[in-house]
Scaffold this motif. Structure first.
Motif, mmCIF file in Angstrom:
data_model
loop_
_atom_site.group_PDB
_atom_site.id
_atom_site.type_symbol
_atom_site.label_atom_id
_atom_site.label_comp_id
_atom_site.label_asym_id
_atom_site.label_seq_id
_atom_site.Cartn_x
_atom_site.Cartn_y
_atom_site.Cartn_z
ATOM 1 N N ILE A 1 0.835 -1.200 0.000
ATOM 2 C CA ILE A 1 0.000 0.000 0.000
ATOM 3 C C ILE A 1 0.874 1.257 0.000
ATOM 4 N N LYS A 2 1.909 1.252 0.819
ATOM 5 C CA LYS A 2 2.819 2.405 0.878
ATOM 6 C C LYS A 2 3.536 2.603 -0.460
ATOM 7 N N ALA A 3 4.030 1.534 -1.067
ATOM 8 C CA ALA A 3 4.724 1.650 -2.354
ATOM 9 C C ALA A 3 3.775 2.172 -3.431
ATOM 10 N N PHE A 4 2.541 1.688 -3.444
ATOM 11 C CA PHE A 4 1.564 2.143 -4.426
ATOM 12 C C PHE A 4 1.205 3.609 -4.179
ATOM 13 N N SER A 5 1.083 3.991 -2.916
ATOM 14 C CA SER A 5 0.786 5.390 -2.575
ATOM 15 C C SER A 5 1.922 6.307 -3.011
ATOM 16 N N ILE B 1 6.775 -1.420 -6.177
ATOM 17 C CA ILE B 1 5.455 -2.017 -5.922
ATOM 18 C C ILE B 1 5.525 -3.521 -6.165
ATOM 19 N N MET B 2 6.075 -3.900 -7.303
ATOM 20 C CA MET B 2 6.159 -5.331 -7.618
ATOM 21 C C MET B 2 7.075 -6.065 -6.646
ATOM 22 N N TYR B 3 8.146 -5.423 -6.252
ATOM 23 C CA TYR B 3 9.078 -5.993 -5.271
ATOM 24 C C TYR B 3 8.339 -6.298 -3.961
ATOM 25 N N GLY C 1 18.741 -10.568 -5.515
ATOM 26 C CA GLY C 1 19.296 -10.357 -6.850
ATOM 27 C C GLY C 1 18.431 -9.517 -7.779
ATOM 28 N N LEU C 2 17.341 -8.982 -7.272
ATOM 29 C CA LEU C 2 16.442 -8.186 -8.117
ATOM 30 C C LEU C 2 16.683 -6.686 -7.990
ATOM 31 N N LEU D 1 13.213 -6.566 -12.184
ATOM 32 C CA LEU D 1 11.911 -7.099 -12.587
ATOM 33 C C LEU D 1 11.478 -6.577 -13.957
ATOM 34 N N MET D 2 11.952 -5.400 -14.338
ATOM 35 C CA MET D 2 11.530 -4.794 -15.603
ATOM 36 C C MET D 2 12.604 -4.880 -16.686
ATOM 37 N N ARG D 3 13.681 -5.569 -16.414
ATOM 38 C CA ARG D 3 14.808 -5.587 -17.340
ATOM 39 C C ARG D 3 14.414 -6.079 -18.729
ATOM 40 N N ALA D 4 13.545 -7.042 -18.806
ATOM 41 C CA ALA D 4 13.152 -7.598 -20.100
ATOM 42 C C ALA D 4 12.380 -6.595 -20.958
#
Length: 157
Positions: free
Chosen positions: A91-95, A120-122, A134-135, A142-145
């Motif tokens: 919730i905090k990350a999304f906010s 958020i995804m983390y 390692g992310l 997570l978004m590297r691709a």
């Protein structure tokens, strides 16, 4: 009552009393476990919807489709669904992400913008018990691709 009768009575009643308390504790633990399993199931589904939404936004951006209003509407829809199930960290990350979107004074800084999304995804991954080792600090990997020149974008300065 003499002492042997008291000892006999205690020998019979104490194990029964202990078994009753044990049963109550076990049933409470089972109820809590069942609720957590259902909650995690809901979280996985909702979090997957968020990931799908973010990937669609990136795909639309790469295909030069201007759908920012539609994307914002989809993020609000996601917010309505996740707010009851997400952990406080999610919730905090999304906010934090929405506060960044609301601040029209900030210039579009793609690195910071992307780090808010990956955070958020983390946190979602952490919330459902997945390993984030390692992310990156905020899950940048997570978004590297989806990003070209990724290493240059997140180069340590």
């Amino acid at each position: 009552m003499d002492t042997t009768q008291v000892i006999t009575l205690l020998t019979i009643t104490l194990p029964l009393f202990g078994a009753g308390i044990g049963y109550l504790i076990k049933s409470q633990v089972e109820k809590k476990k069942e609720l957590n399993n259902e909650l995690n199931k809901q979280r996985r589904e909702i979090y997957q919807n968020f990931v799908n939404l973010i990937i669609d936004i990136f795909a639309n951006t790469k295909l030069k489709r201007n759908t920012s209003e539609q994307n914002l509407k989809a993020l609000y829809e996601f917010y309505k669904k996740y707010v009851l199930f997400a952990s406080p960290n999610v919730i905090k990350a999304f906010s934090d992400y929405f506060q960044y979107i609301y601040d029209t004074q900030k210039k579009e800084e793609s690195t910071f913008h992307l780090s808010l999304i990956t955070k958020i995804m983390y946190e979602m991954r952490r919330d459902i018990g997945l390993n984030n080792k390692g992310l990156g600090e905020n899950g940048e990997m997570l978004m590297r691709a989806l990003i070209t020149d990724f290493d240059k974008l997140f180069e340590k300065k």
